[in-house]
Design a protein around this motif. Structure first.
Motif, short mmCIF file in Angstrom:
data_model
loop_
_atom_site.label_atom_id
_atom_site.label_comp_id
_atom_site.label_asym_id
_atom_site.label_seq_id
_atom_site.Cartn_x
_atom_site.Cartn_y
_atom_site.Cartn_z
N GLY A 150 -0.77 -0.78 -12.37
CA GLY A 150 0.27 -2.37 -12.54
C GLY A 150 0.31 -2.91 -11.03
N SER A 151 -0.22 -2.39 -10.17
CA SER A 151 -0.13 -3.05 -8.61
C SER A 151 -1.06 -4.37 -8.68
CB SER A 151 -0.85 -1.98 -7.64
OG SER A 151 -2.16 -1.80 -7.81
N THR A 152 -0.54 -5.31 -7.79
CA THR A 152 -1.31 -6.40 -7.41
C THR A 152 -1.78 -6.55 -6.25
OG1 THR A 152 0.70 -7.47 -6.84
CG2 THR A 152 0.09 -7.68 -9.25
N ALA A 153 -2.66 -7.18 -5.84
CA ALA A 153 -3.32 -7.41 -4.73
C ALA A 153 -4.12 -8.50 -4.26
CB ALA A 153 -4.14 -6.06 -4.38
N LEU A 154 -4.22 -9.00 -3.21
CA LEU A 154 -4.77 -10.09 -2.95
C LEU A 154 -5.42 -10.27 -1.34
CD1 LEU A 154 -5.63 -13.30 -3.20
CD2 LEU A 154 -3.52 -13.98 -2.08
N LYS A 155 -6.62 -10.00 -1.44
CA LYS A 155 -7.42 -9.88 0.07
C LYS A 155 -7.19 -8.48 0.68
CE LYS A 155 -7.85 -14.87 0.89
NZ LYS A 155 -7.74 -16.21 1.91
N THR A 156 -7.04 -7.58 -0.26
CA THR A 156 -6.88 -6.21 0.24
C THR A 156 -7.93 -5.54 0.61
OG1 THR A 156 -4.77 -6.13 -0.99
CG2 THR A 156 -5.52 -4.09 -0.25
N ASP A 157 -8.15 -4.57 1.57
CA ASP A 157 -9.15 -4.05 1.97
C ASP A 157 -9.30 -2.53 1.71
OD1 ASP A 157 -11.32 -3.11 3.33
OD2 ASP A 157 -10.82 -3.64 5.42
N PHE A 158 -9.76 -2.15 0.75
CA PHE A 158 -10.07 -0.90 0.26
C PHE A 158 -11.56 -0.13 0.77
CE2 PHE A 158 -7.03 -2.12 -2.75
CZ PHE A 158 -5.85 -1.09 -2.70
#
Length: 519
Positions: A150-158
């Motif tokens: 359920g997490s949300t991410a925008l332009k996240t670096d994994f």
């Protein structure tokens, strides 16, 4: 005040953890009105300034701290800290420096980690469900068995992150970078991605069924044995991606770029590959059932031993003029692939290309026979009593060469006609030198039989040539008017051979014309 001489004295019980750390006792002072230090006091929404007051410089041990609902921000830094099994539920860690920290077994559900730096950190078995991860930097982190549901991410670096066994169910990630990440065994149930970057990521045996991955970038990624059934992969880039044994049944790969992808033994049942780029891809052993290949490009694609059943193609489906096996000298594979392509185009009503691949099929058979003949030396065949085998190879090579030049493997009536005219003209030039021809009744000069055309003065040399051409034509077509006959044994022998060859070529012409009507 605390009963421990003003010191916290908290000793976390971490013995139940899969990788418990060494013993630890908190020696921080206890503020007025607290039963424990500010870090271990069981309170919500703690004041960041008080936390800062009791925070030592540099890395320190902060196991089982309680920061529920606290607003940390950039004021506090946790770089290099050990924060085992801590409660950070709902905490605001926006912009916080958590680089190289050890957060194993902690609870950060509903936390705000936007723009936080969590790179090179250990997040093994951490609860990150329903967190906000916009702009967060997780590069190089260890997130095995981490829960990101359920997490949300925008332009996240994994990028370069280890996700083995992590849970990414129901996540909504946009423009997220997973470059070179290890994601084997990750769960993606009901996940939705928009323009994610999975280049060089390791996703072997990963279940991505029904996941939306539109406009994704999987360049050089490994999806070996992955389950991508029902996936939305429209406009996805899979250039050089390893998909060996992957299941792409019912997936929408429209306009996808699969250039040089490895798709051996993959399942492509009812997969939408329309307008897809499969140039240079390897589909050997793949199973294609009712696969949509309309407008797809498959130039230099390897499809040896692939199963094609009821696939859908159109005039824009391009398989290339040549298959790579022919250029690599693997003519045995080229023969079977060209035949399959010819049948496939015929099934879909593309007669022109079906004929073209049939010709290439025959050409590959000719080259295969030539190769086998070259590899079997005559002396070796005689010494090993293989003379019959060698002779068969020789005759087979001659037959295939003749088929190529005389009738283009049964597809060109014009080549048969051209061959016939060549023989007629050639024989007309030979007859004068081997005895000539003569009238069947009169005793006129056998080398000169004038042609009488009213009001036309024909030169003598041209008259001779026209007479021999006439005789050669009627002999070749076996008309046998009887007005002329060959003079001498050699001339009669040539006439017999010409008539025999003429009969064969006329039969071939009928065969080729009949064959073309059956396409």
């Amino acid at each position: 005040m605390s009963d421990n001489g003003g010191m916290c004295g908290f000793e976390p019980d971490l013995s139940q953890l899969s990788h418990p750390p060494g013993d630890y006792c908190c020696c921080r002072p206890v503020p007025d009105g607290f039963s424990r230090c500010v870090w271990h006091e069981n309170k919500e929404n703690k004041d960041a300034s008080k936390l800062q007051k009791y925070r030592a410089d540099g890395p320190e041990v902060l196991d089982e701290i309680i920061l529920r609902g606290a607003t940390i921000g950039k004021g506090l830094e946790f770089e290099g800290c050990r924060i085992y099994a801590s409660d950070l539920t709902g905490a605001s860690l926006k912009g916080t420096n958590l680089r190289d920290s050890d957060l194993r077994y902690s609870n950060l559900s509903n936390a705000n980690l936007r723009n936080a730096d969590v790179s090179e950190s250990n997040l093994q078995e951490v609860n990150l469900s329903d967190t906000s991860l916009g702009g967060t930097d997780f590069e190089g982190s260890h997130m095995s068995a981490t829960d990101l549901t359920g997490s949300t991410a925008l332009k996240t670096d994994f990028s370069n992150t280890h996700f083995a066994g992590a849970v990414l169910d129901k996540v909504e990630y946009r423009v997220t970078d997973f470059t070179n990440s290890h994601m084997t065994g990750v769960s993606f149930e009901d996940a939705e991605f928009h323009k994610p970057i999975f280049s060089e990521a390791k996703l072997q045996s990963t279940n991505l069924s029904d996941v939306r991955l539109g406009a994704s970038n999987f360049t050089n990624a490994s999806l070996k044995d992955a389950n991508l059934s029902g996936c939305f992969l429209k406009s996805t880039t899979m250039n050089g991606t390893t998909l060996t044994g992957a299941n792409l049944s019912d997936a929408n790969c429209e306009e996808g770029n699969f250039k040089n992808a490895e798709l051996q033994n993959s399942r492509l049942e009812e997969t939408n590959l329309s307008e897809a780029n499969l140039n240079g891809a390897n589909l050997e052993g793949a199973f294609l059932l009712r696969t949509d290949l309309r407008g797809a490009e498959l130039t230099n694609t390897k499809i040896f031993e692939s199963v094609f059943e009821n696939i859908i193609t159109d005039s824009k489906t391009k398989f290339g003029e040549y298959v790579p096996y022919e250029e690599e000298g693997e003519y045995n594979k080229a023969v079977r692939v060209y035949r399959r392509l010819s049948d496939l185009k015929k099934e879909n009503g593309d007669v022109k290309n079906s004929q073209r691949y049939y010709i290439r099929h025959k050409e590959s058979r000719r080259k295969l026979a030539k190769k086998k003949f070259a590899e079997t030396s005559f002396l070796k065949s005689v010494s090993q009593d293989w003379g019959i085998h060698w002779t068969k190879l020789l005759l087979s090579s001659i037959q295939k060469i003749g088929s190529r030049w005389v009738m283009k493997h049964g597809e060109s009536p014009w080549r048969v006609i051209g061959t016939s005219l060549t023989i007629i003209v050639l024989c007309s030039f030979i007859y004068p030198f081997i005895g000539g021809i003569r009238p069947a009744i009169s005793s006129a000069d056998p080398h000169y039989l004038p042609i009488d055309i009213p009001f036309v003065d024909i030169p003598e040399g041209l008259q001779n040539a026209s007479v021999y051409a006439y005789f050669s034509l009627v002999t070749f077509t076996t008309l046998g008017y009887g007005d002329l006959q060959p003079a001498g044994f050699v001339s009669r022998t040539l006439a017999g051979l010409e008539a025999f060859v003429g009969g064969l070529l006329m039969a071939l012409l009928v065969f080729v014309l009949g064959r073309r009507t059956t396409w």
